[in-house]
Design a protein around this motif. Structure first.
Motif, PDB file in Angstrom:
ATOM      1  N   LEU A 142      74.920  96.445 -19.316  1.00  0.00           N
ATOM      2  CA  LEU A 142      73.978  96.565 -20.391  1.00  0.00           C
ATOM      3  C   LEU A 142      72.401  96.468 -20.323  1.00  0.00           C
ATOM      4  CD1 LEU A 142      76.127  94.097 -22.397  1.00  0.00           C
ATOM      5  CD2 LEU A 142      76.370  96.578 -22.533  1.00  0.00           C
ATOM      6  N   THR A 143      71.813  97.544 -20.981  1.00  0.00           N
ATOM      7  CA  THR A 143      70.266  97.515 -21.121  1.00  0.00           C
ATOM      8  C   THR A 143      70.089  96.437 -21.990  1.00  0.00           C
ATOM      9  OG1 THR A 143      70.228  99.164 -22.686  1.00  0.00           O
ATOM     10  CG2 THR A 143      70.288 100.008 -20.442  1.00  0.00           C
ATOM     11  N   PRO A 144      68.771  96.063 -22.050  1.00  0.00           N
ATOM     12  CA  PRO A 144      68.159  95.058 -23.100  1.00  0.00           C
ATOM     13  C   PRO A 144      68.397  95.534 -24.365  1.00  0.00           C
ATOM     14  CG  PRO A 144      66.689  94.838 -20.938  1.00  0.00           C
ATOM     15  CD  PRO A 144      67.738  96.166 -20.552  1.00  0.00           C
ATOM     16  N   ALA A 145      67.968  96.782 -24.956  1.00  0.00           N
ATOM     17  CA  ALA A 145      68.212  97.303 -25.939  1.00  0.00           C
ATOM     18  C   ALA A 145      69.419  97.616 -26.376  1.00  0.00           C
ATOM     19  CB  ALA A 145      67.569  99.008 -25.885  1.00  0.00           C
ATOM     20  N   ALA A 146      70.760  97.689 -25.569  1.00  0.00           N
ATOM     21  CA  ALA A 146      72.027  97.639 -25.941  1.00  0.00           C
ATOM     22  C   ALA A 146      72.655  96.241 -26.221  1.00  0.00           C
ATOM     23  CB  ALA A 146      72.833  98.299 -24.850  1.00  0.00           C
ATOM     24  N   GLU A 147      71.840  95.182 -25.366  1.00  0.00           N
ATOM     25  CA  GLU A 147      72.193  93.909 -25.669  1.00  0.00           C
ATOM     26  C   GLU A 147      71.773  93.541 -26.954  1.00  0.00           C
ATOM     27  OE1 GLU A 147      70.989  91.070 -22.581  1.00  0.00           O
ATOM     28  OE2 GLU A 147      72.458  91.958 -21.246  1.00  0.00           O
ATOM     29  N   GLU A 148      70.303  93.795 -27.157  1.00  0.00           N
ATOM     30  CA  GLU A 148      69.827  93.251 -28.431  1.00  0.00           C
ATOM     31  C   GLU A 148      70.648  93.958 -29.778  1.00  0.00           C
ATOM     32  OE1 GLU A 148      65.614  94.100 -30.647  1.00  0.00           O
ATOM     33  OE2 GLU A 148      65.685  93.912 -28.652  1.00  0.00           O
ATOM     34  N   LYS A 149      70.945  95.257 -29.700  1.00  0.00           N
ATOM     35  CA  LYS A 149      71.786  95.714 -30.811  1.00  0.00           C
ATOM     36  C   LYS A 149      72.992  95.146 -31.027  1.00  0.00           C
ATOM     37  CE  LYS A 149      71.430  98.718 -34.305  1.00  0.00           C
ATOM     38  NZ  LYS A 149      70.826  98.435 -35.271  1.00  0.00           N
ATOM     39  N   ILE A 150      73.780  95.211 -30.002  1.00  0.00           N
ATOM     40  CA  ILE A 150      75.296  94.494 -30.055  1.00  0.00           C
ATOM     41  C   ILE A 150      75.015  92.997 -30.620  1.00  0.00           C
ATOM     42  CG2 ILE A 150      77.183  93.713 -28.930  1.00  0.00           C
ATOM     43  CD1 ILE A 150      76.386  95.975 -26.663  1.00  0.00           C
ATOM     44  N   ARG A 151      74.133  92.223 -30.097  1.00  0.00           N
ATOM     45  CA  ARG A 151      74.063  90.924 -30.578  1.00  0.00           C
ATOM     46  C   ARG A 151      73.345  91.052 -32.317  1.00  0.00           C
ATOM     47  NH1 ARG A 151      70.083  89.740 -27.540  1.00  0.00           N
ATOM     48  NH2 ARG A 151      71.431  88.905 -25.818  1.00  0.00           N
ATOM     49  N   GLU A 152      72.635  91.920 -32.374  1.00  0.00           N
ATOM     50  CA  GLU A 152      72.334  92.274 -34.041  1.00  0.00           C
ATOM     51  C   GLU A 152      73.498  92.422 -34.986  1.00  0.00           C
ATOM     52  OE1 GLU A 152      69.758  95.664 -36.258  1.00  0.00           O
ATOM     53  OE2 GLU A 152      68.762  94.740 -34.456  1.00  0.00           O
ATOM     54  N   LEU A 153      74.104  93.436 -34.461  1.00  0.00           N
ATOM     55  CA  LEU A 153      75.351  93.991 -35.209  1.00  0.00           C
ATOM     56  C   LEU A 153      76.313  92.909 -35.363  1.00  0.00           C
ATOM     57  CD1 LEU A 153      75.642  97.452 -33.916  1.00  0.00           C
ATOM     58  CD2 LEU A 153      75.098  96.929 -36.034  1.00  0.00           C
ATOM     59  N   LEU A 154      76.750  92.056 -34.123  1.00  0.00           N
ATOM     60  CA  LEU A 154      77.802  91.081 -34.258  1.00  0.00           C
ATOM     61  C   LEU A 154      77.273  89.725 -35.321  1.00  0.00           C
ATOM     62  CD1 LEU A 154      78.877  90.688 -30.786  1.00  0.00           C
ATOM     63  CD2 LEU A 154      79.936  91.935 -32.658  1.00  0.00           C
ATOM     64  N   LEU A 155      75.948  89.465 -35.286  1.00  0.00           N
ATOM     65  CA  LEU A 155      75.315  88.255 -36.088  1.00  0.00           C
ATOM     66  C   LEU A 155      75.558  88.929 -37.522  1.00  0.00           C
ATOM     67  CD1 LEU A 155      72.181  87.451 -34.256  1.00  0.00           C
ATOM     68  CD2 LEU A 155      74.322  85.900 -34.622  1.00  0.00           C
ATOM     69  N   GLU A 156      75.159  90.309 -37.853  1.00  0.00           N
ATOM     70  CA  GLU A 156      75.477  90.752 -39.192  1.00  0.00           C
ATOM     71  C   GLU A 156      76.799  90.509 -39.673  1.00  0.00           C
ATOM     72  OE1 GLU A 156      74.243  94.789 -39.612  1.00  0.00           O
ATOM     73  OE2 GLU A 156      72.171  94.318 -38.804  1.00  0.00           O
ATOM     74  N   GLU A 157      77.753  90.682 -38.879  1.00  0.00           N
ATOM     75  CA  GLU A 157      79.066  90.639 -39.310  1.00  0.00           C
ATOM     76  C   GLU A 157      79.658  89.161 -39.366  1.00  0.00           C
ATOM     77  OE1 GLU A 157      81.399  93.193 -39.908  1.00  0.00           O
ATOM     78  OE2 GLU A 157      79.523  94.413 -39.704  1.00  0.00           O
ATOM     79  N   ALA A 158      79.129  88.295 -38.759  1.00  0.00           N
ATOM     80  CA  ALA A 158      79.358  86.810 -38.967  1.00  0.00           C
ATOM     81  C   ALA A 158      80.717  86.598 -38.628  1.00  0.00           C
ATOM     82  CB  ALA A 158      78.881  86.159 -40.313  1.00  0.00           C
ATOM     83  N   ASP A 159      81.324  87.290 -37.519  1.00  0.00           N
ATOM     84  CA  ASP A 159      82.766  86.611 -37.091  1.00  0.00           C
ATOM     85  C   ASP A 159      82.779  86.506 -35.962  1.00  0.00           C
ATOM     86  OD1 ASP A 159      85.395  86.943 -36.513  1.00  0.00           O
ATOM     87  OD2 ASP A 159      85.728  88.703 -37.570  1.00  0.00           O
ATOM     88  N   ASP A 160      82.953  85.211 -35.574  1.00  0.00           N
ATOM     89  CA  ASP A 160      83.052  84.522 -34.082  1.00  0.00           C
ATOM     90  C   ASP A 160      84.016  85.297 -33.363  1.00  0.00           C
ATOM     91  OD1 ASP A 160      80.749  83.213 -34.554  1.00  0.00           O
ATOM     92  OD2 ASP A 160      81.849  81.423 -35.025  1.00  0.00           O
ATOM     93  N   GLU A 161      84.999  86.086 -33.703  1.00  0.00           N
ATOM     94  CA  GLU A 161      85.959  86.700 -33.047  1.00  0.00           C
ATOM     95  C   GLU A 161      85.498  88.098 -32.721  1.00  0.00           C
ATOM     96  OE1 GLU A 161      88.492  84.928 -31.453  1.00  0.00           O
ATOM     97  OE2 GLU A 161      87.567  83.257 -32.164  1.00  0.00           O
ATOM     98  N   LEU A 162      84.718  88.709 -33.495  1.00  0.00           N
ATOM     99  CA  LEU A 162      84.518  90.121 -33.263  1.00  0.00           C
ATOM    100  C   LEU A 162      83.771  90.531 -32.040  1.00  0.00           C
ATOM    101  CD1 LEU A 162      85.014  92.371 -35.277  1.00  0.00           C
ATOM    102  CD2 LEU A 162      82.826  92.281 -36.115  1.00  0.00           C
ATOM    103  N   CYS A 163      84.162  91.603 -31.629  1.00  0.00           N
ATOM    104  CA  CYS A 163      83.559  92.238 -30.398  1.00  0.00           C
ATOM    105  C   CYS A 163      83.182  93.684 -30.457  1.00  0.00           C
ATOM    106  CB  CYS A 163      84.506  91.962 -29.174  1.00  0.00           C
ATOM    107  SG  CYS A 163      84.874  90.450 -28.807  1.00  0.00           S
ATOM    108  N   LEU A 164      82.304  94.126 -29.679  1.00  0.00           N
ATOM    109  CA  LEU A 164      82.180  95.648 -29.767  1.00  0.00           C
ATOM    110  C   LEU A 164      83.007  96.210 -28.469  1.00  0.00           C
ATOM    111  CD1 LEU A 164      80.713  98.257 -30.754  1.00  0.00           C
ATOM    112  CD2 LEU A 164      79.058  97.804 -28.526  1.00  0.00           C
TER     113      LEU A 164
END
Length: 115
Positions: A12-34
């Motif tokens: 994962l590039t840093p940009a991908a990591e940052e966006k995935i982290r951001e999207l998962l935080l928005e969803e606020a579901d600890d079980e959710l994955c990309l």
């Protein structure tokens, strides 16, 4: 072969990591994955797909690092080994992209490929 013995399918590039982290935080579901997957179709034969998923199969490969959670199913795993997942923003919009060294050709939009 168990998921524990497999190599990480992609980096994962840093940009991908940052966006995935951001999207998962928005969803606020600890079980959710990309979930990153490969399906048949597209103009080059195979295409990449991205979706949120909280359903993990026994043979899924999971990548988890600093709040970033990514799943890859066992069928897609072989098509993605050695790839790099990136996130790009530009004039054409924003999207995840896959730089796949196994792809012998890709389409103009970058979402489909052939091996």
């Amino acid at each position: 072969m168990s998921a524990v013995q497999q190599a990480t399918p992609f980096d994962l590039t840093p940009a991908a990591e940052e966006k995935i982290r951001e999207l998962l935080l928005e969803e606020a579901d600890d079980e959710l994955c990309l979930r990153v997957f490969v399906t048949g179709g597209g103009c080059s034969g195979f295409q990449y797909g991205f979706t949120f998923d909280d359903d993990r199969a026994e043979d899924d490969f999971a990548i988890s690092n600093n709040g970033v959670r990514v799943l890859v199913d066992s069928l897609s795993y072989g098509y993605l080994v050695g790839s790099v997942l990136d996130y790009q923003e530009g004039l054409e919009g924003s999207r995840f992209t896959v730089n796949n060294p196994s792809a012998t050709s890709t389409c103009g939009c970058g979402s489909s490929f052939s091996i």
